[in-house]
Design a protein around this motif. Sequence first.
Motif, PDB file in Angstrom:
ATOM      1  N   UNK A   1      70.199  62.458  82.903  1.00 33.20           N
ATOM      2  CA  UNK A   1      69.373  61.301  83.261  1.00 33.20           C
ATOM      3  C   UNK A   1      69.808  60.053  82.477  1.00 33.20           C
ATOM      4  N   UNK A   2      69.419  58.876  82.960  1.00 31.50           N
ATOM      5  CA  UNK A   2      69.793  57.625  82.291  1.00 31.50           C
ATOM      6  C   UNK A   2      69.290  57.571  80.859  1.00 31.50           C
ATOM      7  N   UNK A   3      68.216  58.279  80.574  1.00 29.46           N
ATOM      8  CA  UNK A   3      67.638  58.270  79.228  1.00 29.46           C
ATOM      9  C   UNK A   3      68.308  59.264  78.290  1.00 29.46           C
ATOM     10  N   UNK A   4      69.194  60.091  78.836  1.00 32.20           N
ATOM     11  CA  UNK A   4      69.854  61.122  78.022  1.00 32.20           C
ATOM     12  C   UNK A   4      71.078  60.521  77.335  1.00 32.20           C
ATOM     13  N   UNK A   5      71.296  60.823  76.044  1.00 29.77           N
ATOM     14  CA  UNK A   5      72.420  60.212  75.313  1.00 29.77           C
ATOM     15  C   UNK A   5      73.807  60.679  75.742  1.00 29.77           C
ATOM     16  N   UNK A   6      73.903  61.658  76.646  1.00 29.18           N
ATOM     17  CA  UNK A   6      75.202  62.067  77.177  1.00 29.18           C
ATOM     18  C   UNK A   6      75.474  61.445  78.549  1.00 29.18           C
ATOM     19  N   UNK A   7      74.664  60.475  78.951  1.00 24.79           N
ATOM     20  CA  UNK A   7      74.790  59.868  80.273  1.00 24.79           C
ATOM     21  C   UNK A   7      76.025  58.986  80.396  1.00 24.79           C
TER      22      UNK A   7
END
Length: 942
Positions: free
Chosen positions: A183-189
């Motif tokens: 997701x856009x909020x995930x730091x692996x995005x």
Amino acid sequence: MKINQLLLLYLSFFASFALYSQNEKSKEFKVEYEKFTLNNGLQVILHVDKSDPVVAVALTSHVGSAREKVGRTGFAHLFEHLLFLESENLGKGGLDKMSARIGGEGANGSTSRDRTNYFQTVPKDALEKMIWAEADKLGYFINTVTEPVLAKEKQVVKNEKRQSYDNKPYGHTFSVISKNLYPQTHPYNWDVIGSLEDLQNATLEDVKSFYNRWYVPNNVTLTIAGDFDVNQTKIWVEKYFGEIKRGGEIPKMEKQAVSLKETKKFYYEDNFARLPQLTLTWPSVYEYHPDSYALEVLASYLAKGKKAPLYKSLVEDKKITDAVDLYQYNSEIAGQYMLSVTAFEKVNLNEVLSGIDQAFKDFELKGISEKDLSRIKAGQETAFYTNLSSVLGKGFQLAQYEIFAGDPGFIDQDVKNILAVTTKDVMRVYEKYIKGKHFIATSFVPKGQSDLVLKGSTLATVVEEKIVEGKEDDFDASIAATYQKTPSTFDRSIEPAYGESPDVKLPTVWKNNSASGLKAIGIENHEVPLVQFLLQIKGGMRLETKDKIGVSTMLAELLTKGTKNKTPEQLENAIESLGATIRAYATDEGIFIAGSSLAKNYSATIALVEEIVLQPRWDLNEFNLIKQSTLSQIQQQKADPNSIARNEFKKLIYGKESILSQNRIGDENTLENISIADLKNYYALNSSPSVSIFQIVGAVSQKEVERSLASLNKSWNSKKVMLPQVPVPDAITQSKIYFYDVPGAKQSVIRIGYPALSATDSDFYKAEIMNYRLGGGGFASQLTQQLREGKGYTYGINSSFSGSTNKGPFVIGSGVRSNITFEAVSLIKEIVNNYGKNYNENDLAVTKGYLIKSNARAFETLGAKLGMLYEISNYNYANDYAKQQEDIVKSIEINDVQKLSEKYLNAEKMIYLIIGDAETQLKKLEQIGFGKPILLNESVVK
């Protein structure tokens, strides 16, 4: 990053989590270490290894792209670059400049989602210098970063992105996956390299805030591995790091597993692809998750080798690809399981997906046997020892456990976890993470071939940078920063003195000539219980005819595809069950069978090599597969600017009449002419011990080697093989510019050079000495300092002499951003022409310092020792040639270098080859002064 090693380090590192045994009694191999923590929170790990007079120092910061903010991505990677440039007491050039003086092995770094590391190996007398320098980077760096320095490094990072993503086939695949898996909020995005827009918008204040938050002792691990005194080293670490202030508390990264509510399919028409590629990605587990061990075995079983279900379905049955890649990409807080297939030309990727589904069904019916599980683990054992063959490898492993498992001693638990994997575990993780689960599918296809993508795919969003003439920022990176130095309790501007000079001991070399004509040469070394060897059969492409170029390459590949008494699958299983590797390849000048094994399995491994050499299987199905695979390679090379540069440069250097001007894998026409009978004929005429050399390094004695080769010597029919003389290429009398058009290229690939010297020429090593400060010394070279550090034109540039028994080229190679192609070529020409005239005492001192001191680590690994044996046996070098070369370095003077420069560096008598966008770059190159550029391929340019 300086060299993008993320995926390479990750894969080799994970492969090393393996079974291991040092002796029958303990069944355990220990990497002893000591760990302590300074008051400011710095974690320090020490590992003593006195096998070579070298020390590896690694500084690892627990910050990667995952700790960045949306809108400010790419900062972790940017810092990997910045920390090499300057610090308050190291001054301009920073660690790179010092490394060139102290004989360090390529000061370098890499950035991942979760950590950034900085590392190099140095002679042990430079350890205090390295500790001083690393401390200066951590605590006394940020004041030196100025607006011009930031602007320049932004350009370098942009060039890295163009080289690694924009100008490369399938370069955007990983980005599309990340943006849609997380997701856009995930730091692996987002990509580790970040968004170019974010990078361009970064302010100096942004950079300083990032540094002050994450580059603090309580977020850093210092690893020192090698030959050093522990008590003295502790004193130095406390002295140089102890007063650096602790930072704010570092929050723990919580695990953030992801799941997909539906399967998502995307496609993209790739400007640089010539073959369709399908990649499937499933959400997986974080690093060291209990299920990661069984998932690793699953990946190996499903895709690796001829018994693998995916190989049988896609390669053998459907015949739509030549290889399947399946691997884990696990990170600190989440992971992904990735299956990638590059299909043959015009293959519909729906057919690939169908083959994958069939392979999974077959696996579900049969599962994995105990025998196959043991076979996979045997390979892990050898990989483990290989990873520990250098002090840097040991340091990396200890730091990895500390940061992601919380304890370097996790190595013991890690091994237990591997040993505990059962066949039921493998099936369980398959059903839990793969079977019937949603995934991300990316179809990357050549331009105009969207009909090949998976059904139901939508167009992927890919941001491509526009290259516009004259739109880059201007800067002067030479402007010195003005600042008040950070206070210290002692004068940090004084560089520590060298310690006691290391006693460099060259390995003892043994030689043997057998009655069959086979020559053997070796080095006995018991640092790790491994053996590496190379059987060289001279000839290679030199013995081919121009209408059938590619025979030796195909023969080399076919040799390891079964024997008279073993099917391809049986031979592969026999090798893997020993924990060994055996591969064959061809070069312009020979066919090579290279291998490695545990020392205890050496004799059994060589018995398989003998079988490969004496009893070829000549499997027609394998031949046809190799032929199709080679055709795919040829097609892919036509789309890769670096491959185009290599192939076109060979033609220009050697001329049409020389066999060495050919691409050794051939082309479509020569491939069409080759039958399996041609391979048999080549083998019958040219395979002989009379033109062969066996080179070996490792935990095996000369007597054991001779005993292992006795049967081969007796059975291998010796014959006279005439190695033809290769015509000496014509000298370049006047420079010309050649251009190969790749429309829309974001970078121009540059190759500049001429036919120069053979490795046996008396001037060859002297020319290498001369070249060190031009382009052979990495960041110590003028080409790098001016084109990368001064102008930000390129991510990397180098120059080298690459002769063998035949005359080889001098070549300058680089990739530069497209819109400064003319400026870069002009600057290179100027640097070359002025090099000898401007060569001074400092250039000589730096060259001598590096080349002499680097001898301490020149032959540390088994691979380096094997390289030493290759040069001795092929170029008739003395056993102690390294010492002889050291004497040449010590005696060389400035006027010697100037004479060599005058003789071998004439920018007016070189070939200039540019691979790039002709529409925007071709016309301007006329101003270089070598006439109108010669276009090598059809172009849309008017």
